[in-house]
Design an enzyme around this catalytic site. Structure first.
Site, PDB file in Angstrom:
ATOM      1  N   ARG A 214      -5.495  -2.105   8.797  1.00 32.76           N
ATOM      2  CA  ARG A 214      -5.440  -3.570   8.661  1.00 32.76           C
ATOM      3  C   ARG A 214      -5.774  -4.206  10.003  1.00 32.76           C
ATOM      4  O   ARG A 214      -6.835  -3.918  10.548  1.00 32.76           O
ATOM      5  CB  ARG A 214      -4.068  -4.013   8.155  1.00 32.76           C
TER       6      ARG A 214
ATOM      7  N   ASP B   4       2.205  -0.511  11.668  1.00 36.00           N
ATOM      8  CA  ASP B   4       2.039  -1.844  12.259  1.00 36.00           C
ATOM      9  C   ASP B   4       3.289  -2.717  12.121  1.00 36.00           C
ATOM     10  O   ASP B   4       3.185  -3.943  12.079  1.00 36.00           O
ATOM     11  CB  ASP B   4       0.831  -2.551  11.617  1.00 36.00           C
TER      12      ASP B   4
ATOM     13  N   ASP C 113      -0.231   2.263   8.348  1.00 35.69           N
ATOM     14  CA  ASP C 113      -0.759   1.502   9.492  1.00 35.69           C
ATOM     15  C   ASP C 113       0.091   1.577  10.768  1.00 35.69           C
ATOM     16  O   ASP C 113      -0.402   1.272  11.849  1.00 35.69           O
ATOM     17  CB  ASP C 113      -0.912   0.016   9.122  1.00 35.69           C
TER      18      ASP C 113
ATOM     19  N   GLY D 117       0.838  -1.208   0.000  1.00 33.37           N
ATOM     20  CA  GLY D 117       0.000   0.000   0.000  1.00 33.37           C
ATOM     21  C   GLY D 117       0.869   1.253   0.000  1.00 33.37           C
ATOM     22  O   GLY D 117       1.832   1.330   0.764  1.00 33.37           O
TER      23      GLY D 117
ATOM     24  N   ARG E  60       1.061  -5.035  -5.127  1.00 30.71           N
ATOM     25  CA  ARG E  60       1.251  -6.199  -4.246  1.00 30.71           C
ATOM     26  C   ARG E  60       1.489  -7.366  -5.192  1.00 30.71           C
ATOM     27  O   ARG E  60       0.551  -7.814  -5.853  1.00 30.71           O
ATOM     28  CB  ARG E  60       0.013  -6.445  -3.383  1.00 30.71           C
TER      29      ARG E  60
ATOM     30  N   THR F 108       4.184   2.559   5.505  1.00 24.85           N
ATOM     31  CA  THR F 108       2.770   2.140   5.537  1.00 24.85           C
ATOM     32  C   THR F 108       2.031   3.057   6.497  1.00 24.85           C
ATOM     33  O   THR F 108       2.557   3.399   7.560  1.00 24.85           O
ATOM     34  CB  THR F 108       2.586   0.674   5.970  1.00 24.85           C
TER      35      THR F 108
ATOM     36  N   ASP G 200       5.557  -5.218   5.937  1.00 25.10           N
ATOM     37  CA  ASP G 200       6.213  -6.496   6.248  1.00 25.10           C
ATOM     38  C   ASP G 200       6.352  -7.413   5.019  1.00 25.10           C
ATOM     39  O   ASP G 200       7.344  -8.113   4.872  1.00 25.10           O
ATOM     40  CB  ASP G 200       5.528  -7.208   7.425  1.00 25.10           C
TER      41      ASP G 200
HETATM   42  O1  F6P Z   1      -1.507  -1.439   4.534  1.00 26.33           O
HETATM   43  C1  F6P Z   1      -2.104  -0.254   4.182  1.00 26.33           C
HETATM   44  C2  F6P Z   1      -3.568  -0.440   3.945  1.00 26.33           C
HETATM   45  O2  F6P Z   1      -4.089   0.811   3.544  1.00 26.33           O
HETATM   46  C3  F6P Z   1      -4.370  -1.009   5.118  1.00 26.33           C
HETATM   47  O3  F6P Z   1      -4.676  -0.032   6.066  1.00 26.33           O
HETATM   48  C4  F6P Z   1      -5.563  -1.570   4.420  1.00 26.33           C
HETATM   49  O4  F6P Z   1      -6.146  -2.635   5.156  1.00 26.33           O
HETATM   50  C5  F6P Z   1      -5.013  -2.071   3.109  1.00 26.33           C
HETATM   51  O5  F6P Z   1      -3.804  -1.372   2.897  1.00 26.33           O
HETATM   52  C6  F6P Z   1      -5.898  -1.861   1.928  1.00 26.33           C
HETATM   53  O6  F6P Z   1      -5.328  -2.472   0.841  1.00 26.33           O
HETATM   54  P1  F6P Z   1      -5.756  -2.205  -0.664  1.00 26.33           P
HETATM   55  O7  F6P Z   1      -5.195  -0.862  -1.044  1.00 26.33           O
HETATM   56  O8  F6P Z   1      -5.125  -3.307  -1.417  1.00 26.33           O
HETATM   57  O9  F6P Z   1      -7.252  -2.197  -0.711  1.00 26.33           O
END
Ligand code: F6P
Length: 354
Positions: free
Chosen positions: A175, A133, A131, A15, A76, A129, A107
């Site tokens: 997340r 996290d 998050d 992300g 990803r 990120t 991660d």
């Molecule tokens: O890891 C960053 C994040 O924005 C999380 O907060 C969220 O759960 C996820 O990515 C969303 O992923 P995507 O952009 O693939 O919908």
């Protein structure tokens, strides 16, 4: 003797996060000032596999710091986890004489970076990120901007709640982690916050809203983290509406929180992490992740960081801890416990302030 670097690559993966561009700029400028060329790898590991590269010159990175997202784009990439994908990635490095890589992301990005290091391409990770996290670091690039966006939007919702005597239940990203929710709840003066890490006392939250409404409070903000599941926020909204008799609306902020001009905190931390990553790489080190610990930018062993993260998230794999000495395992357990305590303390503060 340190390996001679002539060209390095840099990528952003997972992300995107505000501030990633400042990290890219600093990685490029730091390497170029040491006489090392820099290739930007497009779309994370996807571009490494397909060989989509862009030279990063001082002119190319000039003026990118105020921009959100990432000029290299992100992805990803599932193929990178396969042996075939890894072979193609290594081949791209050989063909383009990439001597090492700085990988910016979460991660998943670090797992890719350590795999690549073990296939002969030295890598260093930078945590990017929203998050926050990643257990080994106190801070990840993008967190501050994301929280400022949440707080700004919560303030806007409070305005209209005040006019209409309503409650806004706001769901934010993160997340499985509740950092964005809990810290912005404190800053926005929310009446309650629910996060995945600590059991939420829903009855108490509803009681508090009933009591405060009786005392004259018109507007309420309740923050919930997406990690509690997609229905949690909407159900809570209904309960507040039906039981507390406070007209309530649900707002899912979702990806809006991932954009926006990066704050000073994100630009500065990203720049410092970028500089540190290149210094470590060019001095011959690899398999490290750049972290902020106690307000200092430090480099930590990536394997330690990944196992610590799994320990904290109760996702340890067979043999994870056996790789480390007893002393290191004790340190790791203590560190995971400290992070758990920090989250509990934030949760207590957030739910007491109301
Ligand atoms: O890891 C960053 C994040 O924005 C999380 O907060 C969220 O759960 C996820 O990515 C969303 O992923 P995507 O952009 O693939 O919908």
């Amino acid at each position: 003797m340190a390996r001679k670097f002539r060209k390095i690559g840099v990528l952003t993966s997972g992300g995107d996060a505000p501030g990633m561009n400042s990290a890219l700029r600093e990685v490029a400028l730091e390497a170029l000032s040491s006489g090392v060329e820099v290739l930007g790898i497009m779309k994370g590991y996807t571009g490494l596999i397909s060989g989509e590269l862009m030279e990063l010159t001082p002119e190319r990175v000039a003026g990118i710091s105020p921009l959100s997202g990432t000029i290299l784009y992100s992805d990803r990439c599932l193929e990178f986890a396969t042996e075939e994908g890894m072979k193609k990635a290594v081949r791209t490095c050989e063909l383009n004489q990439i001597d090492g890589i700085v990988a910016i992301g979460g991660d998943g990005t670090f797992r890719g970076a350590t795999d690549l290091t073990h296939h002969g391409v030295p890598c260093i990770g930078i945590p990017g990120t929203i998050d926050n996290d990643i257990t080994s670091t106190d801070y990840t690039i993008g967190f501050d901007t994301a929280m400022n966006t949440v707080v700004g939007l919560a303030d806007n919702l409070r305005d209209t709640c005040e006019s209409h005597a309503r409650c806004s239940v706001i769901e934010v990203m993160g997340r499985d982690a509740g950092y964005i929710a809990v810290e912005s709840a404190i800053a926005a003066g929310a009446v309650a916050v629910a996060i995945p890490e600590v059991p939420f006392d829903e009855d108490k939250a509803v009681e508090r809203i009933i009591k405060e409404r009786k005392n004259g409070t018109r507007a309420f903000i309740v923050m919930v983290s997406e990690g509690l599941g997609s229905e949690f926020g909407e159900k809570l909204t209904k309960r507040i509406n039906d039981e507390a008799k406070v007209e309530s609306r649900f707002a899912r902020l979702a990806h809006v929180v991932r954009g926006g001009k990066p704050t000073l905190r994100d630009r500065l931390t990203a720049s410092m992490m970028g500089e540190k990553a290149v210094k470590e790489l060019l001095s011959g080190k690899s398999d490290l992740v750049i972290c902020e610990k106690d307000s200092r930018i430090v480099a930590r062993d990536i394997d330690y960081a990944l196992v610590l993260d799994r320990l904290y998230k109760n996702k340890l794999k067979d043999g994870d801890l056996e790789k480390f000495s007893e002393k290191v395992v004790v340190k790791m357990k203590k560190e995971a416990e400290e992070v758990r305590q920090l989250v509990k303390d934030l949760y207590t503060t957030a739910n007491r302030l109301a």
